[in-house]
Design a protein around this motif. Sequence first.
Motif, PDB file in Angstrom:
ATOM      1  N   HIS A  22      66.342  38.602  -0.295  1.00 22.88           N
ATOM      2  CA  HIS A  22      66.171  39.811   0.206  1.00 22.88           C
ATOM      3  C   HIS A  22      66.776  41.116  -0.805  1.00 22.88           C
ATOM      4  CE1 HIS A  22      65.409  43.096   2.821  1.00 22.88           C
ATOM      5  NE2 HIS A  22      66.562  43.613   3.134  1.00 22.88           N
ATOM      6  N   ILE A  23      68.370  40.724  -0.967  1.00 20.85           N
ATOM      7  CA  ILE A  23      68.954  41.843  -1.650  1.00 20.85           C
ATOM      8  C   ILE A  23      68.073  41.806  -3.142  1.00 20.85           C
ATOM      9  CG2 ILE A  23      71.208  42.288  -2.613  1.00 20.85           C
ATOM     10  CD1 ILE A  23      72.185  41.098  -0.210  1.00 20.85           C
ATOM     11  N   LEU A  24      67.975  40.665  -3.660  1.00 18.67           N
ATOM     12  CA  LEU A  24      67.445  40.530  -5.045  1.00 18.67           C
ATOM     13  C   LEU A  24      65.954  41.239  -4.940  1.00 18.67           C
ATOM     14  CD1 LEU A  24      68.320  36.973  -5.889  1.00 18.67           C
ATOM     15  CD2 LEU A  24      69.257  39.022  -6.845  1.00 18.67           C
ATOM     16  N   ALA A  25      65.265  41.272  -4.071  1.00 18.16           N
ATOM     17  CA  ALA A  25      64.087  41.884  -3.993  1.00 18.16           C
ATOM     18  C   ALA A  25      64.144  43.184  -4.121  1.00 18.16           C
ATOM     19  CB  ALA A  25      63.272  41.472  -2.950  1.00 18.16           C
ATOM     20  N   GLU A  26      64.926  43.882  -3.178  1.00 20.78           N
ATOM     21  CA  GLU A  26      65.335  45.349  -3.047  1.00 20.78           C
ATOM     22  C   GLU A  26      65.688  45.591  -4.444  1.00 20.78           C
ATOM     23  OE1 GLU A  26      68.139  45.752   0.023  1.00 20.78           O
ATOM     24  OE2 GLU A  26      66.692  46.450   1.285  1.00 20.78           O
ATOM     25  N   VAL A  27      66.830  45.002  -5.188  1.00 19.83           N
ATOM     26  CA  VAL A  27      66.890  45.516  -6.533  1.00 19.83           C
ATOM     27  C   VAL A  27      65.931  45.581  -7.402  1.00 19.83           C
ATOM     28  CG1 VAL A  27      68.542  45.105  -8.534  1.00 19.83           C
ATOM     29  CG2 VAL A  27      69.389  44.775  -6.171  1.00 19.83           C
ATOM     30  N   LEU A  28      65.245  44.594  -7.584  1.00 22.23           N
ATOM     31  CA  LEU A  28      64.237  44.387  -8.439  1.00 22.23           C
ATOM     32  C   LEU A  28      62.921  45.323  -8.191  1.00 22.23           C
ATOM     33  CD1 LEU A  28      64.296  40.769  -8.765  1.00 22.23           C
ATOM     34  CD2 LEU A  28      64.328  42.028 -10.940  1.00 22.23           C
ATOM     35  N   GLU A  29      62.591  45.673  -6.909  1.00 22.31           N
ATOM     36  CA  GLU A  29      61.614  46.372  -6.589  1.00 22.31           C
ATOM     37  C   GLU A  29      61.976  47.991  -6.830  1.00 22.31           C
ATOM     38  OE1 GLU A  29      60.954  45.298  -2.573  1.00 22.31           O
ATOM     39  OE2 GLU A  29      59.816  43.301  -3.334  1.00 22.31           O
ATOM     40  N   SER A  30      63.275  48.220  -6.731  1.00 21.58           N
ATOM     41  CA  SER A  30      63.778  49.576  -6.878  1.00 21.58           C
ATOM     42  C   SER A  30      63.617  49.889  -8.439  1.00 21.58           C
ATOM     43  CB  SER A  30      65.183  49.872  -6.296  1.00 21.58           C
ATOM     44  OG  SER A  30      66.018  49.243  -7.415  1.00 21.58           O
ATOM     45  N   ALA A  31      63.728  48.876  -9.241  1.00 20.22           N
ATOM     46  CA  ALA A  31      63.675  48.857 -10.667  1.00 20.22           C
ATOM     47  C   ALA A  31      62.129  48.924 -10.976  1.00 20.22           C
ATOM     48  CB  ALA A  31      64.351  47.802 -11.229  1.00 20.22           C
ATOM     49  N   GLY A  32      61.104  48.627 -10.107  1.00 14.85           N
ATOM     50  CA  GLY A  32      59.881  49.199 -10.495  1.00 14.85           C
ATOM     51  C   GLY A  32      58.975  47.961 -10.596  1.00 14.85           C
ATOM     52  N   PHE A  33      59.653  46.711 -10.436  1.00 14.54           N
ATOM     53  CA  PHE A  33      59.049  45.226 -10.249  1.00 14.54           C
ATOM     54  C   PHE A  33      58.229  44.904  -8.988  1.00 14.54           C
ATOM     55  CE2 PHE A  33      62.260  44.785 -13.571  1.00 14.54           C
ATOM     56  CZ  PHE A  33      61.796  44.266 -14.516  1.00 14.54           C
ATOM     57  N   SER A  34      57.141  44.248  -9.298  1.00 15.59           N
ATOM     58  CA  SER A  34      56.662  43.454  -8.183  1.00 15.59           C
ATOM     59  C   SER A  34      57.193  42.105  -8.099  1.00 15.59           C
ATOM     60  CB  SER A  34      55.217  43.089  -8.288  1.00 15.59           C
ATOM     61  OG  SER A  34      54.537  42.512  -7.332  1.00 15.59           O
ATOM     62  N   THR A  35      57.782  41.518  -7.166  1.00 16.91           N
ATOM     63  CA  THR A  35      58.391  40.465  -6.868  1.00 16.91           C
ATOM     64  C   THR A  35      57.911  39.312  -6.010  1.00 16.91           C
ATOM     65  OG1 THR A  35      59.379  41.261  -4.841  1.00 16.91           O
ATOM     66  CG2 THR A  35      60.774  41.774  -6.719  1.00 16.91           C
ATOM     67  N   VAL A  36      58.097  38.057  -6.523  1.00 21.14           N
ATOM     68  CA  VAL A  36      57.465  36.711  -5.945  1.00 21.14           C
ATOM     69  C   VAL A  36      58.910  36.024  -5.707  1.00 21.14           C
ATOM     70  CG1 VAL A  36      56.414  34.676  -6.507  1.00 21.14           C
ATOM     71  CG2 VAL A  36      55.502  36.816  -7.200  1.00 21.14           C
ATOM     72  N   SER A  37      58.994  35.775  -4.492  1.00 22.59           N
ATOM     73  CA  SER A  37      60.307  35.025  -4.309  1.00 22.59           C
ATOM     74  C   SER A  37      60.152  33.323  -3.627  1.00 22.59           C
ATOM     75  CB  SER A  37      61.124  35.673  -2.995  1.00 22.59           C
ATOM     76  OG  SER A  37      61.319  36.714  -3.350  1.00 22.59           O
ATOM     77  N   VAL A  38      60.869  32.596  -4.058  1.00 27.71           N
ATOM     78  CA  VAL A  38      60.593  31.042  -3.623  1.00 27.71           C
ATOM     79  C   VAL A  38      62.119  30.448  -3.490  1.00 27.71           C
ATOM     80  CG1 VAL A  38      58.520  30.776  -5.047  1.00 27.71           C
ATOM     81  CG2 VAL A  38      60.766  30.388  -6.338  1.00 27.71           C
ATOM     82  N   GLY A  39      62.271  29.302  -2.856  1.00 25.72           N
ATOM     83  CA  GLY A  39      63.444  28.719  -2.349  1.00 25.72           C
ATOM     84  C   GLY A  39      63.861  27.592  -2.852  1.00 25.72           C
ATOM     85  N   ASN A  40      63.239  27.138  -3.938  1.00 26.34           N
ATOM     86  CA  ASN A  40      63.635  25.883  -4.588  1.00 26.34           C
ATOM     87  C   ASN A  40      63.410  25.938  -6.069  1.00 26.34           C
ATOM     88  OD1 ASN A  40      61.156  23.969  -4.807  1.00 26.34           O
ATOM     89  ND2 ASN A  40      61.252  24.709  -2.755  1.00 26.34           N
ATOM     90  N   GLY A  41      63.717  25.087  -6.940  1.00 28.50           N
ATOM     91  CA  GLY A  41      63.647  25.202  -8.310  1.00 28.50           C
ATOM     92  C   GLY A  41      62.237  24.491  -8.391  1.00 28.50           C
ATOM     93  N   ILE A  42      61.578  23.717  -8.006  1.00 27.31           N
ATOM     94  CA  ILE A  42      60.329  23.167  -8.202  1.00 27.31           C
ATOM     95  C   ILE A  42      59.409  24.042  -7.987  1.00 27.31           C
ATOM     96  CG2 ILE A  42      58.293  21.501  -7.556  1.00 27.31           C
ATOM     97  CD1 ILE A  42      60.379  20.071  -9.222  1.00 27.31           C
ATOM     98  N   ASP A  43      59.417  25.000  -6.950  1.00 24.91           N
ATOM     99  CA  ASP A  43      58.446  25.928  -6.814  1.00 24.91           C
ATOM    100  C   ASP A  43      58.557  27.129  -7.617  1.00 24.91           C
ATOM    101  OD1 ASP A  43      57.218  24.771  -4.893  1.00 24.91           O
ATOM    102  OD2 ASP A  43      58.213  25.554  -3.162  1.00 24.91           O
ATOM    103  N   GLY A  44      60.027  27.234  -7.997  1.00 21.47           N
ATOM    104  CA  GLY A  44      60.246  28.395  -9.007  1.00 21.47           C
ATOM    105  C   GLY A  44      59.703  28.239 -10.434  1.00 21.47           C
TER     106      GLY A  44
END
Length: 305
Positions: A22-44
């Motif tokens: 959640h914190i990472l998404a806030e930082v990246l979205e404030s920098a103008g990015f659209s974010t995609v979040s996943v919870g493990n390495g394979i999905d990443g």
Amino acid sequence: MSSPTGGPQTAVIIEDDPEIRHILAEVLESAGFSTVSVGNGIDGVHAVLTYKPLLTTLDVNMPGIDGFEAAKRIRAQSDTYIIMLTGLTDEADVVAGLGAGADDYLLKPFRPRELRARIDAAMRRSHAGPGGPATTVPSQDTVGPSVPGARPVTSDLPTVSPSAPTPRVPVASEASGTEAAASVDHHPGATVGDAGEWLEHRGLRLHAENRLVTMNGAELDLTRTEFDLLATLLESKRRVRSKADLTLVLRGESYVTSYFVGDADKRAVEAHMTNLRRKLGDSAANPTYIETVRGVGYRLTAESA
């Protein structure tokens, strides 16, 4: 931050902790990015290959495959800028992360503002084509969230860990006046001039404009960071560059006292330098190209043995 098609650039977040995601998404979205979040390495890895992000944040300790293996798989198929996030503090872990393909390495707990500064610096320096201009990055005051309701980053955002952050050390206190000086000492046998000229040292040649490095006529494959470190040392000749100084060079910042460099930044420079020396076939104990000045930083070796 916009893509060439006019929409927001994508960032992929690979992190198993929902709060940190959640914190990472806030930082990246404030920098103008659209974010995609996943919870493990394979999905990443799959997310990076699917969404082709400009930037990826990657946790080390995750279920399935860890961040080191994920970085290797991503780097084999993508040039996304990877910022590795971890609580591992040993230099060997930093070296392993950068060796696996990460471009930057940030220790937890981290300040969201520090991550934002690293993202801005990374985008300034990493996506200019050979000889081309760098991608324009929004200023710290620019907010371009890609998800409705996303909040801008402020100094009130929590740190990732409840433990108190390590105080940052001003760069000015770590460097001597000699290191901060803008002048460059010229050394016989090396070429310094316009961006279109070669920098040379003991059979090692670097062309800054075309981002080419050759050693005894054979082209070397360096990462962006390794190239920038080598270019800085070749330009500086026998002038010692501190780890703090080199950190700011990699960030694209001016050498001023308002920027701060922590122990994690210095370890990252050490790790990048270890990888660079390995590719040059150089030895820290008996160097051909790059000397370590103990307690200070690095400089080129003398032109002749």
